[in-house]
Design a protein around this motif. Structure first.
Motif, short mmCIF file in Angstrom:
data_model
loop_
_atom_site.label_atom_id
_atom_site.label_comp_id
_atom_site.label_asym_id
_atom_site.label_seq_id
_atom_site.Cartn_x
_atom_site.Cartn_y
_atom_site.Cartn_z
N VAL A 54 8.66 192.91 113.35
CA VAL A 54 9.37 193.31 112.25
C VAL A 54 10.28 192.38 111.82
CG1 VAL A 54 9.90 194.17 109.45
CG2 VAL A 54 7.36 194.60 111.20
N ALA A 55 10.94 191.01 111.13
CA ALA A 55 11.74 190.27 111.15
C ALA A 55 12.15 190.15 109.52
CB ALA A 55 11.96 188.88 111.60
N VAL A 56 13.62 190.98 109.69
CA VAL A 56 14.15 191.16 108.14
C VAL A 56 15.08 190.16 108.06
CG1 VAL A 56 15.62 192.79 107.02
CG2 VAL A 56 13.67 193.50 108.55
N THR A 57 15.09 189.32 106.77
CA THR A 57 16.21 188.35 106.56
C THR A 57 17.54 188.89 106.19
OG1 THR A 57 15.71 188.84 104.05
CG2 THR A 57 14.64 186.20 105.58
N ALA A 58 18.46 188.04 106.61
CA ALA A 58 19.52 189.12 106.52
C ALA A 58 20.10 189.08 105.04
CB ALA A 58 20.65 188.01 107.31
N GLY A 59 21.18 189.60 104.38
CA GLY A 59 21.64 189.69 103.20
C GLY A 59 21.40 190.64 102.74
N THR A 60 21.09 190.90 101.60
CA THR A 60 20.85 191.92 101.13
C THR A 60 19.85 193.24 101.81
OG1 THR A 60 21.58 191.07 98.27
CG2 THR A 60 19.94 193.14 98.24
N ILE A 61 18.64 192.41 101.96
CA ILE A 61 17.48 193.22 102.29
C ILE A 61 17.88 193.35 103.80
CG2 ILE A 61 15.50 193.24 103.58
CD1 ILE A 61 15.49 192.57 100.58
N ALA A 62 18.94 192.80 104.62
CA ALA A 62 19.11 193.83 105.83
C ALA A 62 20.33 194.78 105.75
CB ALA A 62 20.51 192.09 106.52
N GLY A 63 21.27 194.93 104.78
CA GLY A 63 22.57 195.96 104.74
C GLY A 63 21.69 196.63 104.30
N GLN A 64 20.31 196.93 103.47
CA GLN A 64 19.52 198.14 102.53
C GLN A 64 18.90 198.99 104.27
OE1 GLN A 64 17.43 198.14 98.96
NE2 GLN A 64 18.58 195.95 98.38
N CYS A 65 18.97 197.99 104.89
CA CYS A 65 17.83 198.44 105.81
C CYS A 65 18.56 199.03 106.73
CB CYS A 65 17.37 197.10 106.69
SG CYS A 65 16.10 196.94 105.66
N LEU A 66 20.30 198.07 106.99
CA LEU A 66 20.70 199.09 107.62
C LEU A 66 21.24 200.72 107.29
CD1 LEU A 66 22.81 199.01 110.16
CD2 LEU A 66 24.38 197.60 108.82
N GLU A 67 21.22 200.75 106.16
CA GLU A 67 21.48 201.71 105.50
C GLU A 67 20.94 203.27 105.77
OE1 GLU A 67 23.24 200.06 101.51
OE2 GLU A 67 25.32 200.32 102.16
N LEU A 68 20.00 202.60 105.55
CA LEU A 68 18.63 202.88 105.43
C LEU A 68 18.27 203.40 106.70
CD1 LEU A 68 16.09 201.55 102.29
CD2 LEU A 68 17.43 203.68 102.23
N GLY A 69 18.81 203.15 107.50
CA GLY A 69 18.20 203.55 109.06
C GLY A 69 17.55 202.86 109.51
N LEU A 70 16.95 201.79 109.23
CA LEU A 70 15.43 201.32 109.82
C LEU A 70 15.65 199.71 110.48
CD1 LEU A 70 14.14 200.77 105.56
CD2 LEU A 70 13.48 202.37 107.25
N LEU A 71 16.86 199.27 110.49
CA LEU A 71 16.93 198.10 111.78
C LEU A 71 17.24 199.26 112.73
CD1 LEU A 71 19.73 195.81 109.98
CD2 LEU A 71 16.90 196.31 109.88
N ASP A 72 16.25 198.29 114.34
CA ASP A 72 16.17 198.36 116.02
C ASP A 72 17.61 197.50 116.72
OD1 ASP A 72 14.84 200.38 116.07
OD2 ASP A 72 13.39 199.50 114.94
N GLU A 73 17.45 196.64 115.87
CA GLU A 73 18.30 195.37 116.44
C GLU A 73 19.13 194.67 115.32
OE1 GLU A 73 16.49 194.52 120.90
OE2 GLU A 73 15.84 193.49 119.55
N VAL A 74 20.04 193.52 115.44
CA VAL A 74 20.61 192.77 115.28
C VAL A 74 20.76 191.83 115.80
CG1 VAL A 74 22.38 191.90 113.85
CG2 VAL A 74 21.73 194.11 113.34
#
Length: 201
Positions: A132-152
């Motif tokens: 699942v690719a997440v676009t950078a910006g606000t969405i990526a920031g929220q995913c990072l804060e929510l602990g949803l990201l595996d990689e950047v």
């Protein structure tokens, strides 16, 4: 279930676009090489260096769905109903654009109105074991804060923009330490980097 990866081309000072959402020189590397890469949707053809072509082909082949925000969706007009890379798109929004949906029947777009976590869950349902690719910006920031990201994944471009939209938007949390890059590929005026995210941290 596949990984959740935030990805974008980024300037040396951390921006993914200008304040008006234009990209300046950030995508120059898509047209400065001699290897042709037609887009899945057929909108245009990239011309990149061989290292970038190998990296990009592998990256795109692994993506099962994309999560983006309403700002990008509106800016691109939903890519005319078909994303450039031909993948399903999940849009985080406060309101479903009913007129757009009616004008693009059958378009592989899904609109989620109950937040980023729900959008990522929907994208994972669509993608299965693919990324699942997440676009950078606000969405990526929220995913990072929510602990949803595996990689950047960062396509680092040697340009200084001075101001614009940061890769992770305006993070509410403090420092977020990532791991050492697991991928580091030098293209022509771009360096492709992938950083693991320690969800436990």
């Amino acid at each position: 279930m596949g990984k959740v990866v935030a990805s974008a081309s980024m300037s040396l000072d951390g921006y993914i676009a200008k304040d008006d959402n234009t990209i300046g020189r950030l995508f120059d590397w898509f047209q400065n090489g001699d290897v042709e890469l037609p887009t899945v949707a057929g909108h245009f053809t990239f011309h990149v260096s061989r290292p970038s072509a190998d990296y990009w082909t592998q990256w795109v082949s692994q993506i099962g769905a994309l999560v983006c925000g309403r700002t990008l969706f509106d800016f691109t007009d939903g890519w005319g109903g078909q994303h450039t890379m031909g993948m399903p798109v999940v849009v985080v929004t406060h309101q479903v654009p009913a007129e757009w949906v009616a004008a693009h029947p059958g378009a592989p777009f899904h609109f989620v109105t109950d937040g980023v976590a729900a959008a990522v869950a929907k994208a994972q349902e669509i993608a299965g074991d693919r990324i699942v690719a997440v676009t950078a910006g606000t969405i990526a920031g929220q995913c990072l804060e929510l602990g949803l990201l595996d990689e950047v994944a960062v396509d680092l471009v040697p340009v200084v923009m001075g101001k614009g939209r940061p890769f992770f938007g305006d993070l509410a949390a403090g420092d977020a330490l990532l791991g050492d890059p697991t991928v580091c590929i030098q293209g022509d005026r771009v360096t492709h980097l992938v950083f693991p995210v320690d969800r436990a941290a």
